[in-house]
Structure formats: C-alpha cells, structure tokens
Design a protein around this motif. Structure first.
Motif, PDB file in Angstrom:
ATOM      1  N   PRO A 275       0.828  -1.206   0.000  1.00 50.51           N
ATOM      2  CA  PRO A 275       0.000   0.000   0.000  1.00 50.51           C
ATOM      3  C   PRO A 275       0.864   1.258   0.000  1.00 50.51           C
ATOM      4  N   THR A 276       0.249   2.370  -0.352  1.00 50.93           N
ATOM      5  CA  THR A 276       0.931   3.665  -0.361  1.00 50.93           C
ATOM      6  C   THR A 276       0.862   4.292   1.025  1.00 50.93           C
ATOM      7  N   GLU A 277       1.998   4.684   1.563  1.00 55.19           N
ATOM      8  CA  GLU A 277       2.007   5.432   2.815  1.00 55.19           C
ATOM      9  C   GLU A 277       1.639   6.878   2.508  1.00 55.19           C
ATOM     10  N   ILE A 278       0.633   7.397   3.214  1.00 59.34           N
ATOM     11  CA  ILE A 278       0.092   8.711   2.878  1.00 59.34           C
ATOM     12  C   ILE A 278       0.826   9.838   3.606  1.00 59.34           C
ATOM     13  N   ALA A 279       0.814   9.851   4.920  1.00 58.10           N
ATOM     14  CA  ALA A 279       1.384  10.963   5.680  1.00 58.10           C
ATOM     15  C   ALA A 279       2.878  10.777   5.905  1.00 58.10           C
ATOM     16  N   ASP A 280       3.655  11.789   5.544  1.00 54.61           N
ATOM     17  CA  ASP A 280       5.086  11.790   5.877  1.00 54.61           C
ATOM     18  C   ASP A 280       5.290  12.019   7.363  1.00 54.61           C
ATOM     19  N   CYS A 281       4.394  12.783   7.959  1.00 56.96           N
ATOM     20  CA  CYS A 281       4.490  13.110   9.377  1.00 56.96           C
ATOM     21  C   CYS A 281       3.086  13.158   9.954  1.00 56.96           C
ATOM     22  N   TYR A 282       2.898  12.538  11.108  1.00 60.42           N
ATOM     23  CA  TYR A 282       1.582  12.500  11.747  1.00 60.42           C
ATOM     24  C   TYR A 282       1.715  13.115  13.138  1.00 60.42           C
ATOM     25  N   LEU A 283       1.123  14.301  13.328  1.00 60.47           N
ATOM     26  CA  LEU A 283       1.189  15.003  14.601  1.00 60.47           C
ATOM     27  C   LEU A 283      -0.100  14.767  15.382  1.00 60.47           C
ATOM     28  N   ALA A 292      -2.782  26.120  18.457  1.00 56.73           N
ATOM     29  CA  ALA A 292      -1.424  26.176  18.996  1.00 56.73           C
ATOM     30  C   ALA A 292      -0.434  25.508  18.053  1.00 56.73           C
ATOM     31  N   ALA A 293      -0.810  24.369  17.466  1.00 55.66           N
ATOM     32  CA  ALA A 293       0.101  23.655  16.562  1.00 55.66           C
ATOM     33  C   ALA A 293       0.394  24.487  15.319  1.00 55.66           C
ATOM     34  N   LEU A 294      -0.625  25.035  14.702  1.00 52.35           N
ATOM     35  CA  LEU A 294      -0.433  25.826  13.485  1.00 52.35           C
ATOM     36  C   LEU A 294       0.335  27.114  13.790  1.00 52.35           C
ATOM     37  N   THR A 295       0.076  27.678  14.963  1.00 47.09           N
ATOM     38  CA  THR A 295       0.820  28.878  15.358  1.00 47.09           C
ATOM     39  C   THR A 295       2.286  28.548  15.612  1.00 47.09           C
ATOM     40  N   GLY A 296       2.542  27.385  16.217  1.00 47.17           N
ATOM     41  CA  GLY A 296       3.929  26.968  16.431  1.00 47.17           C
ATOM     42  C   GLY A 296       4.674  26.781  15.125  1.00 47.17           C
ATOM     43  N   THR A 346       5.770  18.677  20.678  1.00 48.00           N
ATOM     44  CA  THR A 346       7.033  19.270  21.084  1.00 48.00           C
ATOM     45  C   THR A 346       7.398  20.410  20.143  1.00 48.00           C
ATOM     46  N   ARG A 347       8.252  21.294  20.636  1.00 50.12           N
ATOM     47  CA  ARG A 347       8.742  22.375  19.793  1.00 50.12           C
ATOM     48  C   ARG A 347       9.436  21.816  18.555  1.00 50.12           C
ATOM     49  N   ALA A 348      10.194  20.749  18.738  1.00 52.51           N
ATOM     50  CA  ALA A 348      10.924  20.161  17.611  1.00 52.51           C
ATOM     51  C   ALA A 348       9.973  19.666  16.533  1.00 52.51           C
ATOM     52  N   GLU A 349       8.834  19.085  16.929  1.00 53.68           N
ATOM     53  CA  GLU A 349       7.864  18.605  15.940  1.00 53.68           C
ATOM     54  C   GLU A 349       7.312  19.766  15.123  1.00 53.68           C
ATOM     55  N   MET A 350       6.954  20.856  15.791  1.00 50.62           N
ATOM     56  CA  MET A 350       6.405  22.009  15.077  1.00 50.62           C
ATOM     57  C   MET A 350       7.465  22.671  14.204  1.00 50.62           C
ATOM     58  N   GLU A 351       8.694  22.742  14.698  1.00 48.79           N
ATOM     59  CA  GLU A 351       9.767  23.342  13.911  1.00 48.79           C
ATOM     60  C   GLU A 351      10.077  22.514  12.668  1.00 48.79           C
ATOM     61  N   ARG A 352       9.982  21.207  12.798  1.00 48.67           N
ATOM     62  CA  ARG A 352      10.242  20.344  11.635  1.00 48.67           C
ATOM     63  C   ARG A 352       9.261  20.660  10.509  1.00 48.67           C
ATOM     64  N   ILE A 353       7.988  20.816  10.849  1.00 47.02           N
ATOM     65  CA  ILE A 353       6.982  21.115   9.822  1.00 47.02           C
ATOM     66  C   ILE A 353       7.175  22.537   9.304  1.00 47.02           C
ATOM     67  N   GLY A 354       7.512  23.457  10.192  1.00 43.18           N
ATOM     68  CA  GLY A 354       7.770  24.824   9.761  1.00 43.18           C
ATOM     69  C   GLY A 354       8.910  24.915   8.766  1.00 43.18           C
ATOM     70  N   ALA A 355       9.970  24.142   8.998  1.00 40.14           N
ATOM     71  CA  ALA A 355      11.122  24.148   8.087  1.00 40.14           C
ATOM     72  C   ALA A 355      10.724  23.626   6.720  1.00 40.14           C
ATOM     73  N   HIS A 356       9.900  22.586   6.681  1.00 41.99           N
ATOM     74  CA  HIS A 356       9.454  22.049   5.387  1.00 41.99           C
ATOM     75  C   HIS A 356       8.542  23.055   4.686  1.00 41.99           C
ATOM     76  N   TYR A 357       7.650  23.667   5.452  1.00 37.87           N
ATOM     77  CA  TYR A 357       6.739  24.655   4.862  1.00 37.87           C
ATOM     78  C   TYR A 357       7.518  25.813   4.241  1.00 37.87           C
ATOM     79  N   ALA A 358       8.587  26.225   4.915  1.00 40.77           N
ATOM     80  CA  ALA A 358       9.369  27.368   4.437  1.00 40.77           C
ATOM     81  C   ALA A 358      10.016  27.107   3.084  1.00 40.77           C
ATOM     82  N   LYS A 359      10.165  25.834   2.709  1.00 46.72           N
ATOM     83  CA  LYS A 359      10.786  25.471   1.436  1.00 46.72           C
ATOM     84  C   LYS A 359       9.763  25.087   0.367  1.00 46.72           C
ATOM     85  N   ALA A 360       8.546  24.758   0.790  1.00 47.28           N
ATOM     86  CA  ALA A 360       7.542  24.284  -0.160  1.00 47.28           C
ATOM     87  C   ALA A 360       7.098  25.421  -1.082  1.00 47.28           C
TER      88      ALA A 360
END
Length: 759
Positions: A275-283, A292-296, A346-360
């Motif tokens: 099967p195809t794995e859908i989510a790269d990251c699941y928060l 709070a998550a989206l703001t982080g 965690t802060r690290a989880e939110m920062e990880r998504i923020g870093a990807h968003y900044a490049k998308a």
C-alpha cells in the motif's frame, strides 16, 4: 520493568492491520450490501455513479473528475447507494404491527434496516401508530395547519442531501410563507467555514479545485479522517505522494486513512503490491490543540525569515494582506512552552513542519470537522489561513484552503438560498421575479431553533430529510420537547428516531432517492448538485422507484407550497413540478453570475465551476484584503486545564454516514459490535483504574447547571493523547451542551465536549 515487559500493562486494541481501500473495502461494501438486500440494478447504478450521465453520489461532497476511473465510487458512496436501493419495504402494514412507543426503543440501525418508506403516513395518537394517508389528505391538512401557525415560529430544515432544484424551491416557499428559519446540516459542521473563512478571505467556501492536487508539493491535513468520511480524496492524495508531495497529518487519533491506502483499482496493490504510505508526518495534537500547533509552525517560519530571509512572500503580504504586524507581535509574545502545552506537541515537531513549509512552493491546507466543531473553530480556520498567507499560498495553482464538506449537496443548498441570513440572498430579485416580500429579519439556525424549541417558542417543523432530533446537542432535552410542537412533517426515505417524536399533528412523506427515475410524463428529470470545490453537476436516476406511491422532493415541496400559500400567478408550483429545467432557469435568473448557461453546462464532464473571488485574489472582507487574525484563545476548546475533566470527541464509525448506521463494524479502527463505547489512552485507563471492556458512565462537565449523563459505555484502549477520549455520534450527543458552540457561527462544539468519568 518496562510497559512492554509488564504483562499487566494495558495495551491499545490491536486495530486493523490492513490499509484503507484494498480487499477490506470490498468486503465492507459486500457486508452492507447483504444487510441492505440491494436490488440487482444497484450494480448498474454504481457503474455510472459520479460520471456524466449518471447519478451523483448521495454520500460526501467530493469532486467528480472529468476523466473518471472505471469505478468512481468509494466504500462509503457504495454503501449509501446500496442502502438506498434495498428491496426491503417499510409500508403501512409495518406500522400496524408496531406502536411508536415501541419503535422509539429501537436503534437507528434497527429502524433503517426495515427498508424504504412507501406511503404517506399520519400519526394517530389514539392508537399510538402511524397510519396510511393519501397524498391529497396530507397536503391539504399540512397546508391548513401551516396557515394557522405564526410563520416566524415554523422551521424548514434541510439535511444537505436534497439537490439544487428542490432546495431552491424550499427556500422560496419559506420566504413566501413568511420566515427565514432555514437551518441545514451545515449549521452543525461547516457553518464555521461559511462564517470563519469568509471573515479572513472573503469567501465562505474553499479556494482550491481538484486540479490543485496535481501541482502542490505540500499538504497540511488537519482534523479530517478521509478513510471513513471521504475515501475518494485518497486517490489524489496517493498521486500527490507518488509525485513527492509532503503530507502532514494533524489529528488527535491516528486514523488509517492518513496512514496507508491500497487503491482498489490498482491490480498491483490488490495483489502483491504494498500500500501507499500517505502521511510523511503524523502530529497527534491534543483535542483543541490545532490553533497552537499551526501557530507553532508559523512561529518557526517567522524565525527562519528573521535568520535567513527569503522565506515570506513580501510582495503578496504587502499587496494582499492586513493585520500582519499585530499578528506577528502576538506570535512573538507567545512562548514555546505554552504552544507545547496546548498543542500536546514538542517544539521540535512544530519546527520540523515549519522548516518544510518554508521550502515548499505550493501548499494546500485541508481541514474537516475536527477544526470546525470547537468553541473557537473559526479561530482555528484563521490559524490555518495565517500560515498559508505567509508564503502567498492562497489564490494560485496548487495552493489554497480546502474544507472537506460532508453531505453531498450541503454547500449547494447554501448557494441557492437555504440560509437564515437575509443578507446572503438577492431579495430584490426574489421580490421582482415572484411578487413576494421576503422577510428581512434573521431567522433561526439549527442551534437557535433548538433554543426556541426548549423554550416552547417553536410551533412547527418541516424536515427535508435528516434525523435532526438525534443530530443536535442536548439530545435528551430535545427529545422531551420535540413532541410539544403542534406540527411536525418529515420528508424521508427511511424511518428514523426523529419520526418517533411526533408532534400533535405529525406526518411522514416518503420520497424518491436520487438513484431512482423521476418521470414527468415520458421525461426523466435531472437534478443538480454542488461539490466541495464549487463545481455543479447534473445527476439522473435510472432505477425503478421503490413504490409507485412515492413522490420526488420537488413534487412534495411544490404541493406543500401550493396547499399553504395564497394564489400567486408568479409562483407556478404545478409547472415547476412538471419540468425541472424551469426551476434551473429560475436559479439562473436569481443567481446569474454563478449559474450562467445553467442548462447548457450542467452535464459538462467534471462539472462547471461557479467561481470564487478569493481564488483570483479578490478579497471580499471588511478591509478588502486577506486578514491575519489573533485568536481569542490558543485552546480551540476553550476549556483550559481542570483536573478530572476529559475532552470528548464524537465521531463516526466506518459503517456510518451522519446518523445513518449501516452496520456494527468500525473496521479501520479495529472495533466491532456494540457502539456504546469510549476510546481512551492506555495510560489514562491505568491512572483511572479501568480495565478493557469495563462499563462506565460519562457525566457532562459544562458549567451551565444542566445534568447530563450517558451510561453503559465500554472502555477500549486506543492511541489517543492523554486527557482526550472519543466515542460515537449520535449516541453520545446527550453529553454535548447546546451552550458550547463556535463563537462566530454557532456550530456545536462536538469535538471538545467536557466530561467526567463515572466508573
């Protein structure tokens, strides 16, 4: 000893080990087909479902692509069609054998399993039974009853299933009668979108179209479970993954639909392929933690801009946005530890998504009722929009905001006038075209109707589909008050629990389903619906009606209106009932910008797009720009931290659509049987001294002085954040307080209900 080594430790239920789709989906469809006892013609309907010249699905509002798959239906859509096309009949003889008091003890599943309603029915209080009536008796009596009542105290509800033609006439009937009490199912799910999204971008609907899935390189998917609620979205998600698109899932429960998918139309995946794995990251956020998550995530994007530069779309922000500096000041002042506490991340989880968003380069934000059904749901939508605006991700290819709507035409009903708000309807055109004086005062939405009902103000109810008394908050209080209304009328295809709370005069009017022929003379009539992407499609039924005594929704609305209203040569109810193209001409006349060349375009493959100014970066907001907003509370539930109070999420099972229950399987969560249950983290179960399958009760913990309780609930260990529990709708609706709803839209806060355990 670790938990893994401790034989006494409570472990999560093993769950379903297969993907969404695949053979499990085929087996699920077959099981419901056996229960429904579907007609042989149902397979032909499925073959043409969601394709030009076929029937548009009555389940969710997902798009119908211009180049459809060989089978353009999902598990849920197939179940809905098979359920509609049953051979079982619930006719007058059934009601001779059962009193209403007896039937009121049956479950939704037991009632619906009896099959299709076939004859008009009138409640007889002396025998406590529904008895057969003629159509003439029904229309004449209901019309006379409506004329006696104060129109301002009568409600016309629409479930979101009726097509554009009957919906338009229903709203016209209400306004000609003298009220705008026109609640619909949107009031209980995506009214938060209609109000909250409109506040920030000027559009009450999403800005994306189906083609955007081919061009995005990141999708942020918040508070929505595609495996159970809208499985056809998994096809474009799968293609996006195969292109290398990053998908981030934000949801309290780990749902199979965002983990893996086996395409039922892929011979490779149905045999030896993985099967195809859908989510790269699941928060896994806490319930209510989305703001709070989206703001982080956004906070880290701002930090990257400050450190490196080149992250924000400054031209877009300067030209198209307002409120940016105030919002940035607030984000800067919001500490990371507070964002972590409220989100559960965690802060690290939110920062990880923020870093990807900044490049998308092109990002879509997809959300569902896990966002909208909160006290601060509008603020949660605002938080998602804030993030999208930072890099100009609204109003261009592959980017935008995309709410996933529930019922098949719930968005379309609002488009053609099913609304309690007069300012959303072109009343001048109604006045000129039909010679009526539309009311200018705001009517009742669903929650204000329920308030009026509980206060004894509501005098009449007409329901165009639905099972409203079971779908609303404070279900037990509503059930007690419902029968005090002088008049209740239900247009329906099957029996449900709301029908079993008869008013002093109560009627059931059975109608065709969308898959059935709707012959006027020799002409089979088409209807139209609108999807979540603002595309309009023609739909035509081909199956023989379940009974010759059935009427279409258009017929019923027209006959009720003619029996109720004084003669008006501009209200040609008989002519409209005989030719639906005339109704479409009226819709085009009232809404010319949305429905230009309606008749000529309605069968266009892929539907025709009625447009969206926000997609063109035209912002119909108070400032004339897209609006950054500061939320009233970081916690979308507004509950704060109180020891002993859990946050209850109500949700659907895999064998369910809204209040319709097709069976007792919640396959994708690994749960079978009894629906009276709650899911709880193993850690919370241990802390509370609970064992798997132990029966407990929940007590409401809203601070409104009203006692609420549901007992007999088995406890199942499930992968949930601490302090959060989940259970099924509508069984747990008695715990949902009418007083807790989105502060802008009145949408009930069904995803953040405060409760206490009673072991």
């Amino acid at each position: 000893m670790s938990e893994d080594q401790n034989p006494e430790a409570i472990r999560e239920i093993e769950g379903y080990d297969g993907p969404v789709g695949g053979w499990g989906s085929a087996k699920g469809i077959a099981a419901v087909g056996r229960t429904a006892r579907s007609t042989p013609g149902a397979l032909e309907t499925l073959r043409r479902q969601n394709k030009p010249g076929g029937m548009m699905c009555v389940s969710c509002a997902w798009a119908k692509p211009p180049n459809p798959h060989p089978a353009e239906f999902c598990e849920n859509g197939a179940k809905a069609t098979l359920w509609d096309l049953t051979v079982s009949r619930c006719g007058p003889e059934f009601f001779r054998d059962h009193t209403v008091s007896e039937l009121a003890t049956w479950t939704e599943f037991e009632l619906e399993r009896e099959g299709r309603l076939t004859h008009p029915l009138r409640y007889d209080a002396g025998s406590d039974r529904y008895v057969e009536a003629t159509w003439e008796e029904a229309f004449d009596t209901i019309g006379a009853e409506l004329r006696k009542l104060d129109p301002k105290k009568v409600t016309f509800y629409a479930s979101g299933k009726a097509a554009l033609e009957p919906s338009f006439l229903y709203g016209l009937f209400a306004r000609a009668y003298g009220h705008t009490n026109l609640p619909d199912s949107s009031n209980m799910c995506h009214e938060t979108t209609s109000v909250g999204l409109k506040k920030v971008i000027g559009s009450p609907v999403g800005t994306c179209v189906l083609d955007d899935f081919d061009h995005c390189d990141m999708i942020i998917h918040v508070g929505q479970n595609p495996g159970t609620n809208s499985p056809r979205i998994l096809h474009p998600l799968q293609k996006a993954v195969e292109r290398g698109c990053c998908i981030v899932a934000i949801n309290p429960l780990r749902e199979k639909g965002l983990l893996e998918f086996a395409n039922p139309q892929s011979p490779w995946q149905m045999t030896v392929g993985a099967p195809t794995e859908i989510a790269d990251c699941y928060l896994q956020v806490r319930v209510g933690g989305d703001i709070a998550a989206l703001t982080g995530i956004a906070k880290h994007v701002l930090a990257l801009e400050e450190t490196n530069g080149g992250v924000l779309d400054h031209d877009f922000l300067q030209t198209h946005c307002a409120g940016l500096q105030d919002w940035m000041d607030w984000v800067s002042a919001t500490p990371w530890d507070r964002l972590e506490q409220v989100s559960g991340l965690t802060r690290a989880e939110m920062e990880r998504i923020g870093a990807h968003y900044a490049k998308a380069k092109a990002v879509m934000g997809i959300y569902g009722m896990g966002v909208t059904q909160h006290v601060h749901g509008s603020d949660a939508i605002g938080a998602l929009v804030n993030l999208l605006l930072l890099r100009g991700n609204i109003g261009r290819e592959g980017a935008g905001c995309s709410p996933v709507r529930g019922h098949s035409n719930v968005q379309g009903q609002r488009t053609v006038g099913i609304t309690e708000k007069p300012k959303l309807v072109p009343n001048d055109r109604l006045r000129n075209l039909f010679g009526i004086e539309p009311p200018t005062e705001e009517g009742w939405n669903t929650t204000t109707f329920v308030e009026a009902l509980l206060e004894g103000e509501a005098q009449g109810f007409v329901g165009l589909g639905g099972n409203l008394a079971r779908a609303v908050p404070d279900q037990d209080r509503v059930a007690e008050a419902w029968g005090r209304m002088p008049l209740t009328v239900h247009v329906a295809t099957r029996l449900n629990r709301t029908h079993l709370m008869p008013g002093k005069s109560s009627w059931i009017l059975p109608c065709l389903v969308r898959a059935e022929e709707d012959l006027k003379g020799r002409e089979n009539q088409q209807v139209t619906i609108e999807d979540s992407f603002s595309h309009i499609y023609g739909s035509i039924g081909k199956r023989t009606p379940a009974a010759r005594t059935l009427k279409s929704e258009v017929d019923i609305v027209c006959r009720l209106a003619a029996a109720t209203l004084p003669p008006n040569p501009k209200l040609a109810w008989d002519a409209w009932a005989g030719d639906y193209s005339r109704i479409r001409a009226l819709i085009e006349a009232v809404y010319p910008d949305d429905f230009r060349d309606f008749e000529g375009r309605m069968n266009q493959p892929g539907g025709f797009y009625r447009g969206n100014p926000a997609r063109e970066r035209e912002w119909k907001t108070e400032t004339g720009k897209a609006q950054f907003t500061v939320p009233a509370d970081l916690d979308a539930t507004g509950l704060g931290e109180t020891p002993g109070i859990y946050r209850l999420v109500t949700l659907r099972s895999n064998d369910q659509f809204n209040t319709t229950v097709y069976g007792m399987s919640d396959r994708l969560r690994g749960i079978e049987g009894d629906r009276m249950l709650i899911m709880m983290s193993p850690q919370d179960m241990e802390a509370e001294g609970l064992k798997p399958e132990q029966r407990i009760a929940l007590q409401g913990a809203a601070e409104d002085g009203i006692a609420r309780r549901v007992g007999g609930l088995r406890v199942l260990p499930y992968d949930l954040p601490r302090g959060c529990i989940a259970g099924y709708f509508p069984e747990l609706n008695p715990l949902s307080p009418l007083s807790r709803r989105d502060r802008l839209s009145d949408t009930p806060a069904a995803k953040g209900i405060p409760v206490r355990l009673e072991a």
